[in-house]
Write an enzyme that holds these catalytic residues in place. Structure first.
Site, mmCIF file in Angstrom:
data_model
loop_
_atom_site.group_PDB
_atom_site.id
_atom_site.type_symbol
_atom_site.label_atom_id
_atom_site.label_comp_id
_atom_site.label_asym_id
_atom_site.label_seq_id
_atom_site.Cartn_x
_atom_site.Cartn_y
_atom_site.Cartn_z
ATOM 1 N N HIS A 106 0.724 -1.197 -0.007
ATOM 2 C CA HIS A 106 -0.095 0.089 -0.056
ATOM 3 C C HIS A 106 0.963 1.132 -0.068
ATOM 4 C CE1 HIS A 106 -3.335 2.784 1.190
ATOM 5 N NE2 HIS A 106 -2.144 3.337 2.085
ATOM 6 N N GLU A 107 1.871 1.272 0.882
ATOM 7 C CA GLU A 107 2.741 2.475 0.925
ATOM 8 C C GLU A 107 3.578 2.712 -0.595
ATOM 9 O OE1 GLU A 107 2.574 4.610 3.187
ATOM 10 O OE2 GLU A 107 1.335 3.361 4.259
ATOM 11 N N HIS A 110 1.646 4.553 -2.850
ATOM 12 C CA HIS A 110 1.897 6.132 -2.880
ATOM 13 C C HIS A 110 3.085 6.383 -3.527
ATOM 14 C CE1 HIS A 110 -1.389 6.682 -0.181
ATOM 15 N NE2 HIS A 110 -1.022 5.904 0.934
ATOM 16 N N HIS A 114 3.105 9.180 -6.584
ATOM 17 C CA HIS A 114 4.313 10.202 -6.752
ATOM 18 C C HIS A 114 4.863 10.347 -8.060
ATOM 19 C CE1 HIS A 114 7.916 12.339 -4.871
ATOM 20 N NE2 HIS A 114 7.252 13.184 -5.389
#
Length: 237
Positions: A106-107, A110, A114
């Site tokens: 999940h991270e 991100h 980006h």
């Protein structure tokens, strides 16, 4: 007449909105913790730790300039776009559970957002300074406004406006979090890090985590609604 009663702020029916928000947030927080710890006991068949899974997910997306590091705490995982670091907590970094792998992926979602310039993420980043100002200055202004001019005073309304910026930030955060989870599940399946049988477990963990953001946004909206009702009521008076 007591100050709180006079301004209709400390003892009024609108407190129900705050209580509802608090209960929603508490339930969501308890759910994510119980769900994570339940599936933290299920070891992934790939036997990859959260850190190893994160590295593979990033590489599969063509990302090689993000540093993965260990941070203290429980579920303190986050991606920092300022220095391109993926920070994984004690319960994720070295764990090979389906829960840890899911949170790590999940991270990574991100980080991929980006890299690709995902619009909601860019909007959220742009709102950070305003949201920080709103979170810091809103309540002092609201309290001062109530004490010296009532809930309908200009100072109080400025505080409410600043609080609205913080609420907007939480609302914009929702699609960012949902998209990161969707990316995580898709990549974990495509790369074979998790099997088809394991993916439903990870989905449950990520869904529970997403609900904490929904609960936080709902609580903030209810608090904002309360403030608007109070300010509107003072104007009518």
């Amino acid at each position: 007449m007591p100050l709180g009663y006079r301004y209709g702020y400390y003892f009024d029916p609108t407190y129900v909105l705050v209580l509802i928000g608090a209960v929603i947030s508490l339930i969501a927080s308890m759910r994510v913790k119980t769900t994570f710890h339940k599936y933290a006991k299920v070891r992934s068949r790939s036997n990859m730790t959260g850190a190893q899974a994160a590295q593979r997910v990033l590489n599969s997306a063509g990302i090689y300039d993000v540093r993965i590091q260990h941070v203290a705490g429980d579920l303190t995982d986050h991606y920092d776009p300022r220095n391109k670091t993926l920070n994984l907590s004690d319960s994720v970094y070295g764990s090979a559970s389906v829960a840890a792998v899911g949170v790590a992926a999940h991270e990574c979602g991100h980080a991929i957002q980006h890299q690709q310039g995902y619009s909601p993420l860019n909007l959220r980043s742009a709102l950070v300074p305003v949201a920080n100002l709103g979170s810091t200055a809103a309540w002092p202004l609201i309290i001062l406004g109530i004490l010296f001019g009532g809930a309908g005073s200009l100072i109080c309304k400025i505080g409410i406006l600043l609080f609205s910026a913080a609420v907007l930030f939480q609302i914009v955060t929702l699609p960012v979090e949902f998209n990161a989870s969707a990316r995580a599940v898709r990549i974990l399946g495509d790369t074979g890090i998790l099997s088809e049988q394991e993916l439903p477990y990870t989905k449950k963990v990520l869904k529970a985590a997403a609900l904490t953001y929904v609960a936080g946004a709902a609580a903030a909206i209810l608090q904002l609604l309360r403030l608007v009702l109070l300010a509107g009521g003072r104007d009518r008076d």
